[in-house]
Design a protein around this motif. Structure first.
Motif, short mmCIF file in Angstrom:
data_model
loop_
_atom_site.label_atom_id
_atom_site.label_comp_id
_atom_site.label_asym_id
_atom_site.label_seq_id
_atom_site.Cartn_x
_atom_site.Cartn_y
_atom_site.Cartn_z
N VAL A 240 -4.05 5.71 14.01
CA VAL A 240 -2.79 6.47 13.99
C VAL A 240 -2.87 7.56 12.93
O VAL A 240 -3.62 7.43 11.96
CB VAL A 240 -1.58 5.54 13.70
CG1 VAL A 240 -1.30 4.64 14.86
CG2 VAL A 240 -1.79 4.74 12.44
N LEU B 137 1.80 8.17 9.94
CA LEU B 137 2.40 7.03 10.66
C LEU B 137 1.79 5.69 10.29
O LEU B 137 2.25 4.64 10.73
CB LEU B 137 2.26 7.24 12.18
CG LEU B 137 3.07 8.37 12.81
CD1 LEU B 137 2.73 8.49 14.28
CD2 LEU B 137 4.56 8.11 12.65
N LYS B 138 0.73 5.70 9.53
CA LYS B 138 -0.03 4.46 9.41
C LYS B 138 0.62 3.40 8.50
O LYS B 138 0.22 2.25 8.52
CB LYS B 138 -1.46 4.74 8.98
CG LYS B 138 -1.65 5.11 7.54
CD LYS B 138 -3.12 5.20 7.22
CE LYS B 138 -3.28 5.38 5.72
NZ LYS B 138 -4.65 5.43 5.30
N ARG B 139 1.61 3.76 7.73
CA ARG B 139 2.34 2.79 6.89
C ARG B 139 1.41 1.95 6.00
O ARG B 139 1.43 0.73 6.04
CB ARG B 139 3.17 1.84 7.75
CG ARG B 139 3.99 2.51 8.81
CD ARG B 139 5.35 2.91 8.25
NE ARG B 139 6.15 3.60 9.24
CZ ARG B 139 7.20 3.08 9.83
NH1 ARG B 139 7.57 1.87 9.53
NH2 ARG B 139 7.89 3.77 10.69
N GLY B 140 0.56 2.62 5.27
CA GLY B 140 -0.26 1.89 4.30
C GLY B 140 -1.66 1.59 4.78
O GLY B 140 -2.63 1.89 4.12
N ILE B 141 -1.77 0.95 5.94
CA ILE B 141 -3.12 0.61 6.44
C ILE B 141 -3.22 0.92 7.93
O ILE B 141 -2.23 0.86 8.65
CB ILE B 141 -3.46 -0.88 6.19
CG1 ILE B 141 -2.31 -1.79 6.60
CG2 ILE B 141 -3.85 -1.13 4.76
CD1 ILE B 141 -2.62 -3.27 6.50
N GLU C 37 -2.24 9.82 9.69
CA GLU C 37 -1.99 9.38 8.30
C GLU C 37 -0.51 9.13 8.02
O GLU C 37 -0.14 8.13 7.41
CB GLU C 37 -2.49 10.44 7.32
CG GLU C 37 -4.01 10.48 7.15
CD GLU C 37 -4.55 9.22 6.47
OE1 GLU C 37 -4.03 8.87 5.40
OE2 GLU C 37 -5.47 8.60 7.04
N THR D 136 -12.55 -4.27 16.96
CA THR D 136 -11.59 -3.61 16.07
C THR D 136 -11.91 -2.12 15.90
O THR D 136 -11.01 -1.32 15.64
CB THR D 136 -11.53 -4.25 14.67
OG1 THR D 136 -12.80 -4.10 14.06
CG2 THR D 136 -11.13 -5.69 14.72
N PRO E 81 -4.27 0.07 11.81
CA PRO E 81 -4.17 -1.22 12.53
C PRO E 81 -5.47 -2.04 12.51
O PRO E 81 -5.44 -3.26 12.63
CB PRO E 81 -3.84 -0.79 13.97
CG PRO E 81 -3.25 0.55 13.84
CD PRO E 81 -3.87 1.20 12.65
N PHE F 175 -9.94 -0.02 18.29
CA PHE F 175 -8.48 0.07 18.21
C PHE F 175 -8.09 1.55 18.01
O PHE F 175 -8.81 2.29 17.33
CB PHE F 175 -7.92 -0.72 17.01
CG PHE F 175 -8.02 -2.21 17.15
CD1 PHE F 175 -8.30 -2.81 18.37
CD2 PHE F 175 -7.83 -3.02 16.04
CE1 PHE F 175 -8.38 -4.19 18.48
CE2 PHE F 175 -7.92 -4.41 16.14
CZ PHE F 175 -8.20 -4.99 17.37
N ASP F 176 -6.94 1.92 18.56
CA ASP F 176 -6.45 3.29 18.34
C ASP F 176 -6.19 3.49 16.85
O ASP F 176 -5.74 2.56 16.17
CB ASP F 176 -5.13 3.50 19.10
CG ASP F 176 -5.36 3.46 20.60
OD1 ASP F 176 -6.51 3.70 21.03
OD2 ASP F 176 -4.40 3.17 21.34
N MET G 149 0.83 -1.21 0.00
CA MET G 149 0.00 0.00 0.00
C MET G 149 0.87 1.26 0.00
O MET G 149 0.55 2.23 -0.69
CB MET G 149 -0.92 0.00 1.24
CG MET G 149 -1.96 -1.09 1.22
SD MET G 149 -3.24 -0.82 0.02
CE MET G 149 -4.36 0.15 0.98
N VAL G 150 1.96 1.22 0.76
CA VAL G 150 2.87 2.37 0.77
C VAL G 150 3.50 2.53 -0.61
O VAL G 150 3.52 3.61 -1.18
CB VAL G 150 3.97 2.17 1.84
CG1 VAL G 150 5.03 3.26 1.73
CG2 VAL G 150 3.36 2.19 3.24
#
Lengths: 478, 160
Positions: free
Chosen positions: B41, B45-49, B43, B35, B51, B38-39, A437-438
């Motif tokens: 994060v 910091l989210k690394r693609g998706i 944008e 789910t 949590p 869940f916290d 995704m990244v």
């Protein structure tokens, strides 16, 4: 020292394979905690040795008591037991040892040649390709369930879900931990394996206490005659090729290989009418295929980190416990380690030939151990093994809980093997998806625009649709 | 009598046909709800998706597949669970309770009781699984693998 360990593991593996109810997968899962204090090379050599030896030893009980020690030997019963009833148990076991050894050696040679090649090709894989490959590996679970493809995939998805428990390493967000510190590192592979393969089997055995097994006395093992070799050499070679190929396919293991190997031996035989009544070709076809699947199964396991069989999945878990991550880099960064696996597998195939021939009489006596003694011991080993890894009681509770879950899953037709494979691949699947995704700027559909990813995704569709299409074709034919 | 047997069998088939998918969907719905807590994060910091995205994707897949289950043509009439399975499960509960006293007392008692409940009556065999084998395993793991077991009535005698 390593040689001594391999010899001991060969004996242990043959014992595990000869005991009804225990097989290569739960044997490796139960003995995994014993390897924790070993050097990684020794540990993995021991696990792969048990894998090969136990797969072979399933034939002993298949031939002598008509009960396959492992599911991969189910087809060996068809001809092995009738031969034993005719007083030719020694000949049947001799053929099982010879064909298993030849099949095993051929497959290890293929492993030595193919795994580095595959690893070299996998160097070109970027996260989207790895993601698609892992999805393909999981899709192969559709064909390993005994009852239903959907249930098998669901079991795998449940395993993947379990892999999300704990702290997400990329974002440090806690998921499904319920405030328990012990769960922050996730659910351990080993306790789950011990639960679903050890404790669940104990509960299954509890429901089969009344089964009486007729045991045939073994007088002496004999090597196959020249006429036997002339009759079976083609079947042995054919089944070795089939077994190696089936083993290389993700998730497909020795059981499917032996079924196909047996059927092909029958199809090409000049005397197919003898199959099921004590055909020596039947034993050769089945045993060469199931043992050659062991080497084949290690190809994707080592080269790609995708388990080639249920037992390879447990070995993969063992590699991870020892801090190793199978994949292309292992062949360059830890080549000594990889070659130790190759040579130990080659060695065990030679060892079990001699142990199988000259020790089968002793190992056959293992079948006399009553369930009332064997399974309490297995439980004890399971609990101590689950505890020993991290010296934490939470792992004991996890093993017990997954034992009950595994029993219920088996009872209602869900595959515990799929659950184990899903758990192992789950972390990698999520990581690769995130990386993809990244890389693709959060446009997930672009994964399908890359040729290799598309290739794996097409294979995935075929793997998922295959069982349904086959059923349809069969129903149309009938 | 035959009618009664048939109705029991069809009851068993209904369990696997409707109740199991229902329970799976309920489990997934509860997990999905978790789910959503869940916290999230930022944008960057989210690394693609996020949590929660991946577990939600899997849970939706499970719900979708569970909906297909009742329409699969693989419904089986399963035999009833034998009493020995329930006894073994009950003994596991006893094992869990006894671990508060001592891990190895619990293991020895469970092994002996399981063996007895499965029909073993020979004293030697019962002693083997209750006493000798647990002792062997304790010393094997303690001395060879250097595993330190949880403290309890028996292990305290060894650890001091």
């Amino acid at each position: 020292m390593l040689l001594l360990l391999i010899v001991l593991a060969t004996l242990g593996g043959i014992l595990v394979g000869a005991l009804p109810g225990l097989n290569a997968t739960n044997g490796v899962a139960l003995l995994l905690p014993f390897t924790i204090t070993m050097e990684p090379i020794a540990a993995i050599a021991v696990l792969t040795t048990i894998y090969c030896a136990a797969t072979f030893a399933g034939a002993i009980t298949a031939i002598l008591i008509n009960t396959p020690g492992t599911s991969a030997s189910a087809t060996t019963c068809l001809d092995g037991y009738p031969l034993a009833q005719r007083g030719e148990a020694g000949r049947a076991l001799g053929m099982a040892a010879v064909s298993s050894t030849i099949g095993g050696i051929i497959s290890v040679l293929c492993l030595m040649a193919a795994a580095p090649l595959l690893a070299g090709a996998a160097y070109k894989f970027a996260p989207p390709e790895y993601f698609a490959l892992t999805v393909f590996g999981l899709s192969m679970l559709a064909s390993i369930g005994e009852e239903s493809s959907i249930k098998s995939i669901m079991s795998g998805a449940f395993g993947v879900l379990l892999a999300t428990v704990g702290i997400d390493l990329l974002t440090t967000v806690e998921r499904f931990t319920f405030g328990m510190n012990e769960l922050t590192e996730g659910i351990g592979f080993v306790p789950v394996m011990i639960g679903v393969f050890g404790i669940a089997e104990l509960l299954t055995q509890a429901g089969q206490l009344g089964i009486v097994r007729e045991r045939i006395t073994l007088r002496a093992i004999q090597l196959p005659s020249k006429a036997d070799y002339q009759k079976t050499w083609k079947a042995i070679l054919r089944s070795s090729g089939i077994g190696t190929f089936i083993g290389i396919l993700p998730a497909e293991g020795a059981t499917i290989a032996s079924m196909i190997g047996y059927n092909e031996a029958k199809r090409w035989s000049k005397t197919p009418e003898e199959f099921g009544k004590g055909s020596i070709e039947g034993i050769a076809g089945s045993e060469a295929a199931n043992n050659s699947a062991t080497g084949g199964a290690m190809v994707p396991t080592l080269a790609l980190g995708i388990p080639g069989s249920p037992t390879a999945a447990v070995i993969l878990a063992g590699l991870m416990v020892h801090g190793l991550r199978p994949g292309p880099t292992m062949f360059t960064e830890q080549s000594t380690f990889v070659f130790a696996i190759f040579w130990s597998m080659l060695l065990v195939n030679v060892l079990f030939f001699f142990v199988g021939l000259y020790g089968a009489r002793i190992f056959a006596r293992a079948t006399l151990i009553p369930l009332t003694i064997l399974w309490p011991m297995v439980f004890l080993f399971s609990m101590v093994g689950a505890y020993a890894l991290d010296q934490s009681m939470i792992d004991v509770w996890i093993a017990l809980i997954f034992g009950v879950i595994g029993y219920l899953m088996k009872r209602y037709g869900f595959s515990v093997v799929s659950l184990a494979i899903g758990l192992i691949l789950g972390g990698m699947l999520e990581k690769r998806l995130g990386q993809s995704m990244v890389m693709l700027d959060e446009q997930w559909w672009l994964i399908a625009t890359r040729p290799l990813s598309l290739f794996f995704l097409v294979l995935t569709v075929l793997a998922l649709a295959g069982p349904f299409l086959l059923r349809k074709i069969k129903s149309i034919k009938s | 009598m035959a009618n009664q047997s048939n109705s029991i069998k069809s009851g068993s088939a209904n369990v696997s046909r409707w109740v199991i998918p229902g329970l799976i969907i309920l489990f997934c719905a509860i997990a999905f709800n978790l789910t959503t807590q869940f916290d999230r994060v930022p944008e960057i910091l989210k690394r693609g998706i996020q949590p929660s995205d991946f577990p939600q994707l899997i849970l939706l897949l499970l719900i979708g597949l569970a909906c297909l289950l009742p329409f699969e043509n693989t419904q089986h009439n399963r035999p009833a669970v034998p009493p020995s399975v329930f006894i073994s499960l009950a003994l596991m509960v006893v094992f869990v309770l006894l671990t508060h006293l001592d891990f190895f007392i619990a293991l020895g008692c469970f092994s002996g009781m399981l063996s007895f409940s499965w029909g073993e009556r020979r004293l030697g065999a019962l002693l083997l699984v209750t006493l000798f084998f647990p002792t062997f395993v304790f010393f094997l793991f303690d001395l060879v693998f250097e595993v330190r077991f949880p403290r309890g009535l028996l292990t305290n005698l060894w650890y001091g």
